[in-house]
Design a protein around this motif. Structure first.
Motif, PDB file in Angstrom:
ATOM      1  N   UNK A 123     -17.388   7.214 -39.568  1.00  0.00           N
ATOM      2  CA  UNK A 123     -18.823   7.050 -39.794  1.00  0.00           C
ATOM      3  C   UNK A 123     -19.223   5.586 -39.651  1.00  0.00           C
ATOM      4  N   UNK A 124     -18.446   4.692 -40.205  1.00  0.00           N
ATOM      5  CA  UNK A 124     -18.736   3.262 -40.101  1.00  0.00           C
ATOM      6  C   UNK A 124     -18.653   2.782 -38.653  1.00  0.00           C
ATOM      7  N   UNK A 158      -0.123  16.126 -39.958  1.00  0.00           N
ATOM      8  CA  UNK A 158      -0.746  15.501 -38.794  1.00  0.00           C
ATOM      9  C   UNK A 158      -1.682  14.386 -39.234  1.00  0.00           C
ATOM     10  N   UNK A 159      -1.802  13.371 -38.401  1.00  0.00           N
ATOM     11  CA  UNK A 159      -2.686  12.248 -38.719  1.00  0.00           C
ATOM     12  C   UNK A 159      -4.104  12.619 -38.314  1.00  0.00           C
ATOM     13  N   UNK A 160      -5.070  12.383 -39.212  1.00  0.00           N
ATOM     14  CA  UNK A 160      -6.476  12.638 -38.937  1.00  0.00           C
ATOM     15  C   UNK A 160      -7.253  11.373 -39.238  1.00  0.00           C
ATOM     16  N   UNK A 161      -8.307  11.106 -38.464  1.00  0.00           N
ATOM     17  CA  UNK A 161      -9.111   9.930 -38.755  1.00  0.00           C
ATOM     18  C   UNK A 161      -9.809  10.082 -40.092  1.00  0.00           C
ATOM     19  N   UNK A 167      -9.782   1.993 -36.845  1.00  0.00           N
ATOM     20  CA  UNK A 167      -9.967   3.276 -37.465  1.00  0.00           C
ATOM     21  C   UNK A 167      -8.749   3.588 -38.302  1.00  0.00           C
ATOM     22  N   UNK A 168      -8.963   4.004 -39.526  1.00  0.00           N
ATOM     23  CA  UNK A 168      -7.829   4.320 -40.381  1.00  0.00           C
ATOM     24  C   UNK A 168      -7.522   5.810 -40.316  1.00  0.00           C
ATOM     25  N   UNK A 169      -6.287   6.150 -40.563  1.00  0.00           N
ATOM     26  CA  UNK A 169      -5.847   7.524 -40.520  1.00  0.00           C
ATOM     27  C   UNK A 169      -5.134   7.862 -41.817  1.00  0.00           C
ATOM     28  N   UNK A 170      -5.126   9.134 -42.160  1.00  0.00           N
ATOM     29  CA  UNK A 170      -4.343   9.601 -43.301  1.00  0.00           C
ATOM     30  C   UNK A 170      -3.648  10.887 -42.909  1.00  0.00           C
ATOM     31  N   UNK A 171      -2.618  11.222 -43.635  1.00  0.00           N
ATOM     32  CA  UNK A 171      -1.869  12.432 -43.343  1.00  0.00           C
ATOM     33  C   UNK A 171      -2.457  13.595 -44.113  1.00  0.00           C
ATOM     34  N   UNK A 172      -2.610  14.709 -43.457  1.00  0.00           N
ATOM     35  CA  UNK A 172      -3.054  15.916 -44.131  1.00  0.00           C
ATOM     36  C   UNK A 172      -1.838  16.675 -44.626  1.00  0.00           C
ATOM     37  N   UNK A 173      -2.089  17.800 -45.291  1.00  0.00           N
ATOM     38  CA  UNK A 173      -0.990  18.601 -45.819  1.00  0.00           C
ATOM     39  C   UNK A 173      -0.061  19.086 -44.720  1.00  0.00           C
ATOM     40  N   UNK A 174      -0.577  19.286 -43.509  1.00  0.00           N
ATOM     41  CA  UNK A 174       0.254  19.772 -42.417  1.00  0.00           C
ATOM     42  C   UNK A 174       1.071  18.657 -41.775  1.00  0.00           C
ATOM     43  N   UNK A 213     -15.046  11.730 -35.890  1.00  0.00           N
ATOM     44  CA  UNK A 213     -15.717  12.031 -37.155  1.00  0.00           C
ATOM     45  C   UNK A 213     -15.640  13.534 -37.441  1.00  0.00           C
ATOM     46  N   UNK A 214     -15.912  14.349 -36.412  1.00  0.00           N
ATOM     47  CA  UNK A 214     -15.874  15.801 -36.598  1.00  0.00           C
ATOM     48  C   UNK A 214     -14.483  16.266 -37.019  1.00  0.00           C
TER      49      UNK A 214
END
Length: 56
Positions: free
Chosen positions: A19-20, A10-13, A1-8, A46-47
């Motif tokens: 979905x995949x 924190x790492x989010x999926x 599962x890959x993650x990216x950083x949001x503006x805050x 996913x949510x």
């Protein structure tokens, strides 16, 4: 599962990756025993990926 950083910060999926993962789980379990816990965890990931309010 890959993650990216949001503006805050924190790492989010990643929603597409979550979905995949769900799609692969469903296809792998066709006709077999359903892994409810794993499915529930993937749905939660996913949510979180698609709803910024859940990431907080």
């Amino acid at each position: 599962m890959s993650f990216h950083s949001s503006d805050s910060g924190s790492a989010r999926p990643d929603a597409a990756a979550a979905n995949e993962a769900i799609r692969m789980l469903v296809e792998a379990q066709a006709g077999g025993e359903w892994p409810a816990e794993e499915y529930e965890q993937l749905l939660a990931q996913w949510a979180t990926a698609v709803s910024p309010d859940l990431a907080a």
